[in-house]
Design an enzyme around this catalytic site. Structure first.
Site, PDB file in Angstrom:
ATOM      1  N   ASP A  19       0.842  -1.113  -0.082  1.00 62.29           N
ATOM      2  CA  ASP A  19      -0.036  -0.170  -0.079  1.00 62.29           C
ATOM      3  C   ASP A  19       0.950   1.341   0.095  1.00 62.29           C
ATOM      4  O   ASP A  19       0.601   2.220  -0.791  1.00 62.29           O
ATOM      5  CB  ASP A  19      -0.900   0.126   1.333  1.00 62.29           C
ATOM      6  CG  ASP A  19      -1.831  -1.381   1.286  1.00 62.29           C
ATOM      7  OD1 ASP A  19      -2.526  -1.532   0.449  1.00 62.29           O
ATOM      8  OD2 ASP A  19      -1.568  -2.027   2.091  1.00 62.29           O
TER       9      ASP A  19
ATOM     10  N   HIS B 189      -4.997  -3.361   6.303  1.00 66.59           N
ATOM     11  CA  HIS B 189      -4.662  -3.447   4.826  1.00 66.59           C
ATOM     12  C   HIS B 189      -5.979  -3.835   4.288  1.00 66.59           C
ATOM     13  O   HIS B 189      -6.270  -5.219   4.108  1.00 66.59           O
ATOM     14  CB  HIS B 189      -3.581  -4.635   4.685  1.00 66.59           C
ATOM     15  CG  HIS B 189      -3.440  -4.990   3.209  1.00 66.59           C
ATOM     16  ND1 HIS B 189      -3.256  -4.330   2.186  1.00 66.59           N
ATOM     17  CD2 HIS B 189      -3.869  -6.239   2.737  1.00 66.59           C
ATOM     18  CE1 HIS B 189      -3.280  -4.914   1.111  1.00 66.59           C
ATOM     19  NE2 HIS B 189      -3.747  -6.046   1.160  1.00 66.59           N
TER      20      HIS B 189
HETATM   21  P1  NAX Z   1      -2.251 -18.145  -4.162  1.00 64.85           P
HETATM   22  O1  NAX Z   1      -3.769 -18.667  -4.076  1.00 64.85           O
HETATM   23  O2  NAX Z   1      -1.760 -17.878  -5.601  1.00 64.85           O
HETATM   24  O3  NAX Z   1      -1.364 -18.902  -3.198  1.00 64.85           O
HETATM   25  C1  NAX Z   1      -1.609 -19.272  -2.229  1.00 64.85           C
HETATM   26  C2  NAX Z   1      -0.885 -20.557  -1.469  1.00 64.85           C
HETATM   27  O4  NAX Z   1      -1.159 -20.808  -0.151  1.00 64.85           O
HETATM   28  C3  NAX Z   1      -1.525 -21.545  -2.420  1.00 64.85           C
HETATM   29  O5  NAX Z   1      -0.501 -22.398  -3.113  1.00 64.85           O
HETATM   30  C4  NAX Z   1      -2.318 -22.707  -1.219  1.00 64.85           C
HETATM   31  O6  NAX Z   1      -1.878 -23.776  -1.638  1.00 64.85           O
HETATM   32  C5  NAX Z   1      -1.259 -22.124  -0.161  1.00 64.85           C
HETATM   33  N1  NAX Z   1      -1.761 -22.284   1.237  1.00 64.85           N
HETATM   34  C6  NAX Z   1      -3.025 -22.251   1.815  1.00 64.85           C
HETATM   35  N2  NAX Z   1      -3.188 -22.492   2.883  1.00 64.85           N
HETATM   36  C7  NAX Z   1      -2.141 -22.940   3.423  1.00 64.85           C
HETATM   37  C8  NAX Z   1      -1.476 -23.537   4.635  1.00 64.85           C
HETATM   38  N3  NAX Z   1      -2.368 -23.528   5.637  1.00 64.85           N
HETATM   39  N4  NAX Z   1      -0.148 -23.503   4.715  1.00 64.85           N
HETATM   40  C9  NAX Z   1       0.747 -23.405   3.738  1.00 64.85           C
HETATM   41  N5  NAX Z   1       0.299 -23.121   2.624  1.00 64.85           N
HETATM   42  C10 NAX Z   1      -1.258 -22.632   2.217  1.00 64.85           C
HETATM   43  O7  NAX Z   1      -2.315 -16.785  -3.623  1.00 64.85           O
HETATM   44  P2  NAX Z   1      -1.369 -15.539  -3.810  1.00 64.85           P
HETATM   45  O8  NAX Z   1      -1.814 -14.528  -4.911  1.00 64.85           O
HETATM   46  O9  NAX Z   1      -0.106 -16.039  -3.675  1.00 64.85           O
HETATM   47  O10 NAX Z   1      -1.916 -14.697  -2.365  1.00 64.85           O
HETATM   48  C11 NAX Z   1      -1.596 -15.213  -1.148  1.00 64.85           C
HETATM   49  C12 NAX Z   1      -1.970 -14.117   0.155  1.00 64.85           C
HETATM   50  O11 NAX Z   1      -1.767 -12.863   0.024  1.00 64.85           O
HETATM   51  C13 NAX Z   1      -3.751 -14.034  -0.440  1.00 64.85           C
HETATM   52  O12 NAX Z   1      -4.485 -14.417   1.042  1.00 64.85           O
HETATM   53  C14 NAX Z   1      -3.806 -12.603  -0.715  1.00 64.85           C
HETATM   54  O13 NAX Z   1      -5.192 -12.264  -0.340  1.00 64.85           O
HETATM   55  C15 NAX Z   1      -2.978 -11.973   0.054  1.00 64.85           C
HETATM   56  N6  NAX Z   1      -2.324 -10.791  -0.578  1.00 64.85           N
HETATM   57  C16 NAX Z   1      -1.889  -9.795   0.208  1.00 64.85           C
HETATM   58  C17 NAX Z   1      -1.308  -8.517   0.149  1.00 64.85           C
HETATM   59  C18 NAX Z   1      -0.914  -7.578   0.871  1.00 64.85           C
HETATM   60  O14 NAX Z   1      -0.558  -6.352   0.657  1.00 64.85           O
HETATM   61  N7  NAX Z   1      -0.797  -7.887   2.405  1.00 64.85           N
HETATM   62  C19 NAX Z   1      -1.345  -8.196  -1.328  1.00 64.85           C
HETATM   63  C20 NAX Z   1      -1.497  -9.207  -2.418  1.00 64.85           C
HETATM   64  C21 NAX Z   1      -2.333 -10.271  -1.914  1.00 64.85           C
HETATM   65  O15 NAX Z   1      -3.592 -10.209  -2.248  1.00 64.85           O
END
Ligand code: NAX
Length: 326
Positions: free
Chosen positions: A158, A186
């Site tokens: 952000d 966020h």
């Molecule tokens: P993806 O869905 O591409 O990847 C997430 C991965 O996490 C998947 O491979 C899944 O298998 C894995 N996963 C789920 N539960 C798990 C667990 N208990 N232990 C280990 N791995 C696990 O999502 P991606 O685009 O990489 O985003 C990940 C997270 O970042 C989401 O929650 C998203 O909302 C968040 N974000 C946060 C941002 C921020 O500024 N704080 C910005 C970007 C993003 O939106």
């Protein structure tokens, strides 16, 4: 000081993970003289994908990459880590409300908080997976004697988004824009603070005369940038989120230059009247002993106070939803 840093990344097979791991392994994060051991964590179904990722990492022949571990068990994955970057979380599904997402993802972070306590004696953890402030609170509250202030949540994306918007409006390089604080959650209630930001060493409000834009479109553009990227790209921000995670860890790992600060959500100590214990994004500086402090003394006018109150109320509401997990 050891010249090897062990970094755990959860959700490493996801899209942010894919943008993150190579840059950490390359030495970009901790420098060319520090070796990195990567501990990659995923759910069991994604472990094969991690094996492919490890092959690619090895095929880069990075001089700084000293080892790769793959796990679906958080306790094993967090064993001896210095940094845990908690990206793994479920994305919001069709028709799912934000509150449903909070309830769905919360339990992941109780388990990871407990695993961090058991596995890692000297750890800092940053939560990226959404809702990141509240997930960080859950992890911290379940981590036993790991100090509360070792946990943070990422609002650096952000801040970077806000810095770019101000630079573009002022027609200057992004490096000219400093001290843009993201306050609060966020989420779409975050308050990107232009009043205390500087452009070329001057107050941003003196450089940008269009104050209606600052109070209106600037704030909403930053608040809704994630949604705009999903609309344009068909997927959520990934490389920019990974880049911000690197910035976040660097900001905490290295001394903050004089007169500057960065944004991160950390446990409130009551600064600026924010309820103690909420995981709230503040202006942060590192200290000589490696810890950090919340920058004090920034002014908030009525406009800013209203924004802070709104984002604080949202965080209290999120905390209420997950109160059984704390
Ligand atoms: P993806 O869905 O591409 O990847 C997430 C991965 O996490 C998947 O491979 C899944 O298998 C894995 N996963 C789920 N539960 C798990 C667990 N208990 N232990 C280990 N791995 C696990 O999502 P991606 O685009 O990489 O985003 C990940 C997270 O970042 C989401 O929650 C998203 O909302 C968040 N974000 C946060 C941002 C921020 O500024 N704080 C910005 C970007 C993003 O939106």
């Amino acid at each position: 000081m050891s010249n090897t840093v062990k970094v755990a990344i959860t959700g490493a097979a996801g899209q942010i993970g894919y943008s993150l791991v190579f840059r950490i392994a390359s030495g970009e994060l901790f420098g060319p003289d520090t070796k990195v051991v990567l501990s990659l964590l995923e759910i069991p179904q994604a472990v094969t994908a991690l094996e492919g990722l490890a092959m690619e990492l090895n095929d880069c022949a990075f001089p700084t990459l000293a080892g790769i571990e793959i796990n679906s068990d958080a306790e094993k994955g967090f064993d001896g880590v210095n940094w845990a970057i908690l990206v793994g979380a479920k994305p919001r599904g069709p028709g799912m409300e934000r509150n449903d997402l909070i309830s769905e993802n919360g339990p992941i972070f109780t388990g990871q908080g407990k695993a961090l306590q058991r596995g890692a004696s000297d750890v800092r953890a940053v939560v990226v997976g959404n809702p990141c402030n509240t997930n960080a609170l859950i992890a911290a509250k379940n981590a036993g004697d790991v100090p509360f202030n070792r946990f943070s949540a990422m609002t650096m994306l952000d801040e970077n988004r806000a810095r770019y918007q101000l630079a573009a409006k002022a027609g200057v390089a992004v490096t000219e824009v400093q001290n843009v604080t993201i306050w609060g959650n966020h989420s779409a209630t975050q308050y990107p603070d232009f009043f205390n930001a500087t452009i070329g060493g001057k107050k941003a409000t003196d450089v940008i005369s269009d104050h209606d834009w600052l109070k209106g479109d600037f704030i909403t553009t930053v608040q809704k940038r994630g949604a705009a990227i999903i609309k344009a790209r068909g997927k959520s921000s990934a490389a920019s989120a990974a880049n911000a995670a690197l910035d976040h860890v660097k900001n905490f790992h290295f001394p903050t230059p004089d007169g500057k600060w960065f944004s991160a959500a950390v446990p409130s100590d009551g600064s600026y009247g924010v309820e103690e214990g909420l995981m709230f994004s503040f202006p942060i500086r590192t200290k000589d002993d490696g810890s950090y402090e919340i920058v004090q003394g920034l002014d908030h006018n009525e406009f800013a106070k209203e924004k802070l109150a709104k984002t604080e109320a949202e965080l209290k509401g999120e905390r209420e939803i997950v109160k059984d997990l704390l």
